[in-house]
Design a protein around this motif. Structure first.
Motif, short mmCIF file in Angstrom:
data_model
loop_
_atom_site.label_atom_id
_atom_site.label_comp_id
_atom_site.label_asym_id
_atom_site.label_seq_id
_atom_site.Cartn_x
_atom_site.Cartn_y
_atom_site.Cartn_z
N LEU A 115 -8.24 -7.44 15.95
CA LEU A 115 -8.14 -7.41 17.32
C LEU A 115 -6.79 -8.21 17.56
O LEU A 115 -6.11 -7.85 18.47
CB LEU A 115 -9.13 -8.68 17.83
N SER A 116 -6.36 -9.18 16.72
CA SER A 116 -4.98 -9.65 16.85
C SER A 116 -4.06 -8.85 16.50
O SER A 116 -2.98 -8.78 17.34
CB SER A 116 -4.74 -11.06 15.71
N LEU A 117 -4.08 -7.88 15.56
CA LEU A 117 -2.92 -6.80 15.31
C LEU A 117 -3.09 -5.84 16.45
O LEU A 117 -1.90 -5.52 17.02
CB LEU A 117 -3.33 -6.28 14.11
N TYR A 118 -4.19 -5.16 16.96
CA TYR A 118 -4.20 -4.22 17.78
C TYR A 118 -3.81 -4.89 19.22
O TYR A 118 -2.80 -4.19 19.99
CB TYR A 118 -5.48 -4.00 18.03
N GLY A 119 -4.26 -6.01 19.41
CA GLY A 119 -3.87 -6.74 20.94
C GLY A 119 -2.26 -7.10 20.82
O GLY A 119 -1.66 -6.82 21.85
N SER A 120 -1.62 -7.53 19.72
CA SER A 120 -0.27 -7.64 19.73
C SER A 120 0.42 -6.67 19.83
O SER A 120 1.55 -6.43 20.31
CB SER A 120 0.26 -8.63 18.60
N VAL A 121 0.13 -5.24 19.12
CA VAL A 121 0.86 -4.02 19.32
C VAL A 121 0.59 -3.52 20.62
O VAL A 121 1.63 -3.14 21.12
CB VAL A 121 0.15 -2.97 18.29
N LEU A 122 -0.55 -3.55 21.37
CA LEU A 122 -0.70 -3.21 22.74
C LEU A 122 0.41 -3.84 23.63
O LEU A 122 0.87 -3.28 24.56
CB LEU A 122 -2.14 -3.49 22.91
N LEU A 123 0.30 -5.36 23.64
CA LEU A 123 1.14 -6.22 24.42
C LEU A 123 2.62 -5.97 24.27
O LEU A 123 3.38 -5.97 25.06
CB LEU A 123 0.66 -7.75 24.22
N PHE A 124 2.70 -5.58 22.98
CA PHE A 124 4.42 -5.29 22.56
C PHE A 124 4.62 -4.16 23.28
O PHE A 124 5.97 -3.93 23.67
CB PHE A 124 4.56 -5.15 21.07
N GLY A 125 3.92 -3.20 23.43
CA GLY A 125 4.32 -1.92 24.06
C GLY A 125 4.54 -1.96 25.56
O GLY A 125 5.23 -1.45 26.17
N MET A 126 3.69 -2.87 26.29
CA MET A 126 3.85 -3.10 27.44
C MET A 126 5.00 -3.98 27.75
O MET A 126 5.54 -3.79 28.85
CB MET A 126 2.55 -3.96 28.13
#
Length: 577
Positions: A115-126
């Motif tokens: 979750l931490s990895l996926y969430g950080s990648v998602l927020l990075f893209g945003m």
């Protein structure tokens, strides 16, 4: 439903949600894996397992170089590969390879990391409107983008950890979140460059880059581990100092066991703790302080010497560590804490006066404690053990000074002082009365000659034991002479005292104190005297003595009141003639 129950349900729901979402993301990301690179994935997974295996656990966290492998895999491959490599390595290294976590805990931690990895990648893209591909070659902007991703991962991971630990947060950890964040920041600061270097070198040397950087990663992890351990040792020393300072400052001793549990958390992370102290009166170890969600039940508990594992430890006097209560034969069938806590430290409080207490702390997961934790706990308990021992020895010396060693009753001088004190109390109030009973065992000399000195001593001891069982407020019992016992009875007038004396005689008539001599009974002559505020205890003692001698002279085995003797104050405002 209680507040604790609601928190437990919320905590369980949160854990299940994180686990389900994290595992769902892993399954979803599997389709994006490049299976042609399976061998490279396997190499990184093996390295990740070793890094996790050698990770340093500390309160509210763990020190590991695994972030370098996660970041490297993310920059070399894609988020899917990074999630699977880090998850498999984490699950095996943290849950199977000698880390002691249950499968459930390991799956939850793995899901939390996904979750931490996926969430950080998602927020990075945003934030940056792009993915991480090519970020290494984007100059200063790329460096800023990397810092953004690392900060996002760090923040999300710690928010998830904080929420998970919140039910035990209040007052639960002497290790502050500031310390935990500091140690984690150091870990990220040193491991992130290795992940970046691994991705850069991969472009030229392939997977060999992982091998080139593996030993430096472990070296840095080891050095950081030494630093964290030194910090923990400093906290341990601070805790020992605080306990010693409180003990030396005259702190209320009743607060010290609770202080010990509180200060112990500076050096050792635990879920539940309890301190038992020896109580002479009950002959048991009684709970004196407890910490954790089971505090209410633990504060009502006690330990019988020699009973169960706890009783065995108090008798053995050696500290013990239980790595996993579910498989340890010493405790797996023990009721209580071993059923809810898998790791336990059990430290007896031993001093010159013997075993005077027991400290038990535990964690829910297995393998939570090490031998170093046991040593730290023993150091912390040392000061309390020494103080307890000195306190008990002083109490025993005081008891020997005040009490008769054979009967345990007050000796003659202490008994006499207690009688004077009783009269001082009624004199200060100007009302009330005090009675004195003097009991003498009849024909004790003949019994010593005919049945032996040991039998005569048993008679004295049994009479004293019966006297101690009297449930009379303020009563004071003492050994007044070789074969005489006395009772000071505040609030008793002569009539009431004579009635009590008669009851004692009746009880002794039917009491067979020696099975080998079924016909032998304890017979007593009793002298009774009572007086009001105008009296002095010295006069009362003299009159009770006269009444006792009269009872002996008139044939023994009887009760004589002082008012039956000529010239004795009756306690009713006039002198008898």
């Amino acid at each position: 439903m209680s507040g604790t129950g609601r928190k437990s349900y919320i905590h369980a729901a949160y854990s299940l949600t994180v686990t389900a979402v994290g595992l769902g993301l892993l399954i979803m990301l599997f389709g994006s894996l490049d299976l042609d690179k399976s061998r490279e994935y396997a190499v990184l997974i093996v390295m990740g397992i070793l890094v996790e295996w050698l990770a340093v656990n500390f309160p509210l966290g763990r020190l590991s170089g695994s972030f370098s492998l996660m970041l490297g895999a993310l920059l070399i491959y894609n988020p899917s590969a990074s999630a699977w490599i880090s998850s498999v390595a984490f699950f095996i290294g943290n849950g199977i390879a000698n880390r002691g976590n249950s499968v459930r805990t390991s799956v939850f931690n793995m899901a939390q990391q996904v979750l931490s990895l996926y969430g950080s990648v998602l927020l990075f893209g945003m934030i940056w409107k792009k993915n991480l591909e090519g970020v290494l070659w984007s100059g200063p902007v790329g460096f800023l983008q990397l810092l953004t991703f690392i900060a996002l991962f760090f923040t999300i991971n710690h928010v998830l950890v904080y929420i998970y630990a919140y039910p035990d947060r209040k007052g639960a950890r002497m290790h502050s979140w500031q310390n935990t964040l500091k140690w984690d920041i150091l870990s990220y600061f040193f491991s992130a460059p290795f992940g970046i270097a691994m991705a850069v070198l991969y472009q030229k040397t392939g997977i060999l880059a992982a091998f080139l950087l593996f030993l430096p990663i472990l070296t840095v992890q080891y050095i950081l581990g030494l630093y964290v351990r030194s910090e923990l040792v400093n906290k341990e020393l601070r805790a020992v100092y605080e306990i010693t300072r409180k003990l030396g400052s005259g702190e209320d001793f009743g607060k010290i066991p609770g202080l010990l549990l509180k200060e112990m958390r500076r050096a050792i992370s635990y879920h539940t703790g309890v301190v038992y102290l020896w109580q002479e009166k009950t002959g048991k170890f009684i709970s004196s302080a407890a910490f954790g969600p089971y505090r209410g039940e633990l504060e009502k508990g006690s330990i019988n010497p020699g009973e169960g594992f706890w009783g065995w430890v108090t008798g053995n006097g050696e500290a013990e560590i239980v790595f996993d209560s579910k498989i340890d034969p010493r405790v797996k069938n023990e009721q209580g804490l071993p059923q809810v806590l898998r790791s336990l430290l059990v430290i007896p409080l031993v001093g010159e006066a013997g075993t005077l207490g027991l400290v038990i702390v535990g964690e829910k997961k297995a393998m939570a404690f090490t031998e170093q934790d046991l040593s730290a706990a023993m150091s912390l308990c040392g000061s309390l053990s020494a103080t307890l021992s000195g306190r008990v020895l002083a109490e025993r010396l005081e008891r020997y000074r005040l009490r008769d060693p054979m009967t345990g009753l007050l000796n003659r001088s202490s008994f006499y002082r207690s009688g004077i004190q009783s009269f001082e109390e009624i004199q200060s109030s100007g009302e009330g009365c005090v009675a004195l009973l003097l009991m003498d065992i009849d024909i004790l000399g003949h019994i010593n000659e005919g049945w032996g000195q040991e039998t005569g001593d048993r008679m004295i001891i049994e009479l004293a034991r019966m006297v101690r069982t009297l449930e009379i407020p303020g009563v004071r019992a003492g050994r007044y002479g070789d074969d005489e016992l006395g009772l000071v009875l505040p609030g008793f007038d002569e009539q009431k005292a004579v009635a009590l004396a008669g009851e004692i005689r009746e009880i002794l008539t039917d009491y067979n104190f020696a099975r080998e001599y079924p016909l032998l009974r304890i017979k007593v002559s009793i002298g009774v005297a009572a007086g009001g505020p105008e009296e002095a205890f010295e006069k009362l003692a003299a009159e009770a003595g006269r009444a006792l001698r009269k009872a002996k002279k008139d044939g023994r085995d009887r009760v004589i009141a002082a008012s039956e003797l000529k010239g004795r104050y009756s306690g009713r405002g006039s002198w008898l003639t």
